[in-house]
Design an enzyme around this catalytic site. Structure first.
Site, PDB file in Angstrom:
ATOM      1  N   ASP A 194       3.158 -16.829  11.851  1.00 32.38           N
ATOM      2  CA  ASP A 194       3.586 -15.443  11.626  1.00 32.38           C
ATOM      3  C   ASP A 194       2.460 -14.409  11.683  1.00 32.38           C
ATOM      4  O   ASP A 194       2.675 -13.267  11.300  1.00 32.38           O
ATOM      5  CB  ASP A 194       4.311 -15.293  10.275  1.00 32.38           C
ATOM      6  CG  ASP A 194       5.792 -15.652  10.387  1.00 32.38           C
ATOM      7  OD1 ASP A 194       6.255 -15.842  11.531  1.00 32.38           O
ATOM      8  OD2 ASP A 194       6.460 -15.750   9.353  1.00 32.38           O
TER       9      ASP A 194
ATOM     10  N   LYS B 171       1.066 -14.275  16.987  1.00 35.13           N
ATOM     11  CA  LYS B 171       0.612 -14.840  18.270  1.00 35.13           C
ATOM     12  C   LYS B 171       1.559 -14.466  19.407  1.00 35.13           C
ATOM     13  O   LYS B 171       1.140 -13.958  20.445  1.00 35.13           O
ATOM     14  CB  LYS B 171       0.505 -16.378  18.167  1.00 35.13           C
ATOM     15  CG  LYS B 171      -0.455 -16.857  17.097  1.00 35.13           C
ATOM     16  CD  LYS B 171      -0.492 -18.369  17.014  1.00 35.13           C
ATOM     17  CE  LYS B 171       0.787 -18.972  16.460  1.00 35.13           C
ATOM     18  NZ  LYS B 171       1.024 -18.666  15.037  1.00 35.13           N
ATOM     19  N   THR B 172       2.854 -14.747  19.173  1.00 30.75           N
ATOM     20  CA  THR B 172       3.842 -14.473  20.223  1.00 30.75           C
ATOM     21  C   THR B 172       3.970 -12.976  20.461  1.00 30.75           C
ATOM     22  O   THR B 172       4.023 -12.523  21.611  1.00 30.75           O
ATOM     23  CB  THR B 172       5.197 -15.101  19.860  1.00 30.75           C
ATOM     24  OG1 THR B 172       4.999 -16.498  19.650  1.00 30.75           O
ATOM     25  CG2 THR B 172       6.218 -14.916  20.975  1.00 30.75           C
TER      26      THR B 172
ATOM     27  N   HIS C 132      -0.838 -25.936  16.732  1.00 30.91           N
ATOM     28  CA  HIS C 132      -2.081 -26.539  17.171  1.00 30.91           C
ATOM     29  C   HIS C 132      -1.892 -27.944  17.670  1.00 30.91           C
ATOM     30  O   HIS C 132      -2.782 -28.527  18.256  1.00 30.91           O
ATOM     31  CB  HIS C 132      -3.106 -26.455  16.049  1.00 30.91           C
ATOM     32  CG  HIS C 132      -3.261 -25.055  15.556  1.00 30.91           C
ATOM     33  ND1 HIS C 132      -3.531 -24.720  14.266  1.00 30.91           N
ATOM     34  CD2 HIS C 132      -3.135 -23.880  16.231  1.00 30.91           C
ATOM     35  CE1 HIS C 132      -3.575 -23.408  14.148  1.00 30.91           C
ATOM     36  NE2 HIS C 132      -3.329 -22.878  15.323  1.00 30.91           N
TER      37      HIS C 132
END
Ligand code: GTP
Ligand code: MG
Length: 370
Positions: A89, A92-93, A137
């Site tokens: 959250d 990143k996106t 990751h």
């Protein structure tokens, strides 16, 4: 040492397992069909049963597939490949999405990244940048475990209102272990409770020293939401890439890595492949893990068909006979026969390793006899 189960040995000779066991028994060795024997014993048995033995070493089958050296004069500059990492959250996106100016977040279930996408954008300083959007990751680690080094630069996203969190620390250690430089993107600076200074000092504890604190790690304050400083981030990436002096030979046979793969109902196996050296072209015969195929179509990140994909270029590849796995390395080979030889060999290796694990055997026959 090389080993094989009695069952697999019997299969390969087209003999019955029980006959192999009988033969071993006559030599004073008691075995079950699932037992593992070493390659020398297997060779003796095969010869005794009237078969000719050809021992194939990995070095023969995999010979010349990867990492054959390029001549310096064939190298051309290539775009950097960037992975965005950071805590859940932290944006990143959203950040990648803002950079692409497309709306991926709203299309995703619950705003959580479902799979890895790879995209290219143009830097304000010129040139392209390739982004890989990891779902976490795990993908990065899995790829590294398979020996695939796909990322040149890690953009570490840290939310300014939340600071350094467990997955931030994990991302730092992944990047350091892989020897990949980090660029820090301090995100959500539009928030009233944003504390970018705190992020900078917290990072010091993990040996990430940003430029404004006298270190050499590039940092950019951004807001994915308000599209603030996205150009600065791209510029930082381009500058970092220049330092790395990234090059590849675009002329040679392609090598790359599977970023993601799935079985599509209509189109069959679809793999997103990042080309790393050479140029992948429609019609090429490729292997990835224990799958192979002839490239039927290449589709770029805009959904357009293309004929070639060069270094640092991500493309969906159609034509595999089965879905490979994320992290599988991709190579172009000269013939279908060679593709079959390689993938059948790998398939056998996989089955044998599974059988060895399944049998619980750790010691070879020789160890047991001594
Ligand atoms: P995972 O994929 O689940 O790990 O999350 P992520 O890191 O991709 O975060 P995502 O982009 O889904 O953003 C998480 C939340 O933060 C969403 O509600 C975004 O709208 C919000 N967000 C992202 N960037 C910003 C920003 O710059 N400012 C503000 N105010 N909110 C942001
Ligand atoms: Mg996400």
């Amino acid at each position: 040492p090389e080993t094989i189960t009695i069952q697999e040995l019997a299969n390969r000779m087209s003999e019955r397992g029980v006959d192999v066991i009988k033969l071993l028994m006559r030599q004073g060795q008691m075995h079950k069909i699932t037992d593992v024997i070493d390659a020398d014993t297997a060779e003796l048995i095969a010869t005794e049963m009237g078969h000719t033995v050809k021992r194939v070493a990995e070095s023969d089958v995999e010979e010349g597939l990867f990492d054959t050296p390029d001549a310096e004069e064939t190298l051309q500059p290539r775009p950097p490949v960037v992975t965005i990492m950071g805590h859940v959250d932290h944006g990143k996106t959203s950040l990648l999405d803002a950079i692409r100016r497309a709306n991926v977040v709203s299309g995703e279930a619950g705003g959580i990244t479902q799979h890895i996408g790879a995209y290219q954008v143009t830097s304000p300083l010129g040139g392209l940048v390739t982004f890989i959007d990891t779902p976490g990751h795990a993908a990065f680690t899995a790829m590294r475990a398979r020996g695939a080094k796909v990322t040149d630069i890690v953009v570490l996203v840290v939310a300014a209102d939340d600071g350094v969190m467990p997955q931030t620390i994990e991302a730092i250690s992944h990047a350091k272990a892989a020897g990949v430089p980090i660029i820090v993107a301090i995100n959500k600076i539009d928030k009233p409770d944003a504390k970018p200074e705190r992020v900078r000092t917290e990072l010091l504890q993990y040996e990430v020293q940003v430029e404004s604190l006298g270190g050499d790690t590039l940092e950019v304050e951004v807001s994915a939401k308000q599209k603030l400083n996205l150009d600065k981030l791209l510029e930082a990436i381009t500058l970092q890439a220049e330092v790395l002096d990234l090059k590849a030979d675009p002329e040679r046979a392609a090598e790359g890595t599977v970023i993601e793969a799935r079985l599509d109902r209509g189109r069959g196996p679809v793999a997103t492949v990042l080309v790393q050296r050479g140029t992948l072209s429609v019609g090429n015969i490729i292997v990835a893990g224990s799958q192979w195929g002839r490239v039927r179509a290449l589709i770029d990140d805009q959904g357009q068909n293309c004929v070639h994909a060069g270094p640092s270029f991500p493309a969906e590849v159609l034509g595999f006979n089965g879905a490979p796995e994320a992290g599988d390395r991709v190579a172009v080979v000269e013939s279908e026969a060679r593709a079959r030889e390689i993938t059948e060999y790998r398939d056998r290796q996989k089955r044998e390793q599974a059988a060895v694990r399944g049998s619980g055997a750790r010691s070879s026959l020789v160890d047991m006899m001594s």
